[in-house]
Design an enzyme around this catalytic site. Structure first.
Site, PDB file in Angstrom:
ATOM      1  N   GLU A 145       4.577  -5.144  12.728  1.00 38.66           N
ATOM      2  CA  GLU A 145       5.339  -5.018  11.487  1.00 38.66           C
ATOM      3  C   GLU A 145       6.814  -5.314  11.755  1.00 38.66           C
ATOM      4  OE1 GLU A 145       3.317  -2.223   8.504  1.00 38.66           O
ATOM      5  OE2 GLU A 145       4.385  -0.965   9.918  1.00 38.66           O
ATOM      6  N   HIS A 195       5.091   4.129  13.562  1.00 36.16           N
ATOM      7  CA  HIS A 195       5.619   3.316  12.455  1.00 36.16           C
ATOM      8  C   HIS A 195       7.134   3.217  12.616  1.00 36.16           C
ATOM      9  CE1 HIS A 195       6.746   2.027   8.430  1.00 36.16           C
ATOM     10  NE2 HIS A 195       5.479   1.686   8.235  1.00 36.16           N
ATOM     11  N   ASN A 216      -0.723   2.435   3.513  1.00 34.81           N
ATOM     12  CA  ASN A 216       0.185   3.514   3.920  1.00 34.81           C
ATOM     13  C   ASN A 216       1.029   3.931   2.714  1.00 34.81           C
ATOM     14  OD1 ASN A 216       2.127   5.152   5.090  1.00 34.81           O
ATOM     15  ND2 ASN A 216       3.155   3.487   6.195  1.00 34.81           N
ATOM     16  N   GLY A 268       8.909  -3.456   3.158  1.00 34.73           N
ATOM     17  CA  GLY A 268       9.487  -2.993   1.893  1.00 34.73           C
ATOM     18  C   GLY A 268      10.578  -3.890   1.343  1.00 34.73           C
ATOM     19  N   GLU A 309       9.458   3.435  10.628  1.00 30.86           N
ATOM     20  CA  GLU A 309      10.236   4.462   9.920  1.00 30.86           C
ATOM     21  C   GLU A 309      10.253   5.767  10.717  1.00 30.86           C
ATOM     22  OE1 GLU A 309       8.233   4.003   6.168  1.00 30.86           O
ATOM     23  OE2 GLU A 309       9.165   2.036   5.937  1.00 30.86           O
ATOM     24  N   LYS A 316       3.131   6.280   2.594  1.00 27.07           N
ATOM     25  CA  LYS A 316       4.443   6.835   3.007  1.00 27.07           C
ATOM     26  C   LYS A 316       4.697   8.148   2.245  1.00 27.07           C
ATOM     27  CE  LYS A 316       6.017   2.164   3.848  1.00 27.07           C
ATOM     28  NZ  LYS A 316       7.163   1.330   4.150  1.00 27.07           N
ATOM     29  N   SER A 361       5.388  -6.369   3.600  1.00 27.34           N
ATOM     30  CA  SER A 361       5.361  -6.999   2.273  1.00 27.34           C
ATOM     31  C   SER A 361       4.095  -7.805   2.016  1.00 27.34           C
ATOM     32  CB  SER A 361       6.615  -7.856   2.071  1.00 27.34           C
ATOM     33  OG  SER A 361       7.780  -7.044   2.101  1.00 27.34           O
TER      34      SER A 361
HETATM   35  C1  PEP Z   1       4.394  -0.377   5.787  1.00 24.85           C
HETATM   36  O1  PEP Z   1       4.551   0.669   5.197  1.00 24.85           O
HETATM   37  O2  PEP Z   1       3.955  -0.345   6.927  1.00 24.85           O
HETATM   38  C2  PEP Z   1       4.691  -1.630   5.100  1.00 24.85           C
HETATM   39  C3  PEP Z   1       4.374  -2.749   5.689  1.00 24.85           C
HETATM   40  O3  PEP Z   1       5.259  -1.544   3.864  1.00 24.85           O
HETATM   41  P1  PEP Z   1       5.361  -2.740   2.766  1.00 24.85           P
HETATM   42  O4  PEP Z   1       3.987  -3.314   2.622  1.00 24.85           O
HETATM   43  O5  PEP Z   1       5.833  -2.056   1.525  1.00 24.85           O
HETATM   44  O6  PEP Z   1       6.326  -3.741   3.306  1.00 24.85           O
END
Ligand code: PEP
Length: 253
Positions: free
Chosen positions: A171, A101, A15, A177, A103, A17, A216
């Site tokens: 998640e 997601h 992803n 992040g 976000e 983003k 992460s």
């Molecule tokens: C994500 O964007 O869903 C995500 C898990 O980001 P990251 O791997 O940067 O934590």
């Protein structure tokens, strides 16, 4: 994950983003080139920003790399300035889409009901949704993580999933992040709870729906996470922006 004849190959989803200008297409080409050298043990998908979707799909055409959107509107078309429909994603070369997601849930106030409507729109357009769920740090510290996520699953899945291909991504918000990864014990506990809910809802089909972990995931922790029971892939943010890191995660699957 122990593979059986009915277990889908793990899905490694990148992803991007709100990252990536034209030059980033070279990273997608490098992922495609890296996969062309050997049969991929995993399914691999990139989710660029909407501005790059069509060009990225063309750039990786003929490779093992699938392409998807980061979100879609619940309606097929209409007066929704700035939004993208599931059909538009399919038309641009996408075959998957991320919905719900954290976000999107946080930045745009998306409720579980809206996420379910988006997942339904995705399925209606022939896309394979990745439906995201996950708890906040406060919910985890209060011991409410499993109950909250199971509730999100109940309310974020659309009614007509029978026979349809879809994925769930767990998640935890505090791991996205941040460089902080959920422990394997936390992941195993949550994925087992999600699996039980999917089976309760969909019977045998629920036993094979891939449940991705996201938060992460990096080259140095991917192997341990992907080997955990009921982990059917990874949703990768930051580490998907560089082909070298993303390929190392794919290699770990
Ligand atoms: C994500 O964007 O869903 C995500 C898990 O980001 P990251 O791997 O940067 O934590």
């Amino acid at each position: 994950m122990s593979l059986t004849s009915t277990t889908p190959r793990p899905l490694i989803a990148g992803n991007w983003k709100m990252n990536g200008l034209s030059a980033a297409l070279d990273e997608a080409r490098a992922v495609a080139a890296g996969l062309d050298r050997r049969p991929a043990a995993a399914r691999v998908a990139l989710f660029p920003p909407a501005t790059l979707l069509h060009r990225l799909a063309e750039a990786v055409e003929g490779s093992f790399v699938l392409v998807g959107g980061q979100d879609c509107h619940a309606q097929a078309k209409g007066a929704h300035t700035g939004d993208v429909s599931a059909e538009m994603i399919a038309d641009a070369g996408g075959t998957l889409v991320i919905v719900g997601h954290s976000e999107r849930r946080t930045d745009h106030g998306e409720t579980c009901a809206r996420v379910a409507a988006k997942a339904q729109a995705a399925i209606d357009a022939g896309l394979e949704p990745i439906i995201c769920v996950g708890e906040s740090l406060a919910q985890r510290e209060a011991g409410e993580a499993v109950a909250f996520v199971v509730d999100q699953i109940r309310n974020s899945l659309p009614a007509s999933l029978t026979g349809k291909a879809f994925n769930v991504a767990y998640e935890p918000l505090w791991a996205i992040g941040t460089g902080r990864v959920a422990s394997v014990d936390n992941i195993v506990e949550m994925h087992a709870a999600i699996r039980a809910e999917l089976i309760a809802r969909l019977g045998d089909q629920g036993a094979t729906v891939p449940i991705l972990y996201g938060g992460s995931v990096k080259p140095d922790n991917a192997r341990e996470i992907l080997a955990a029971p009921e982990v059917g892939g990874a949703l990768v943010g930051g580490a998907s922006l560089k082909a070298k890191d993303f390929l190392a995660i794919i290699e770990a699957a």
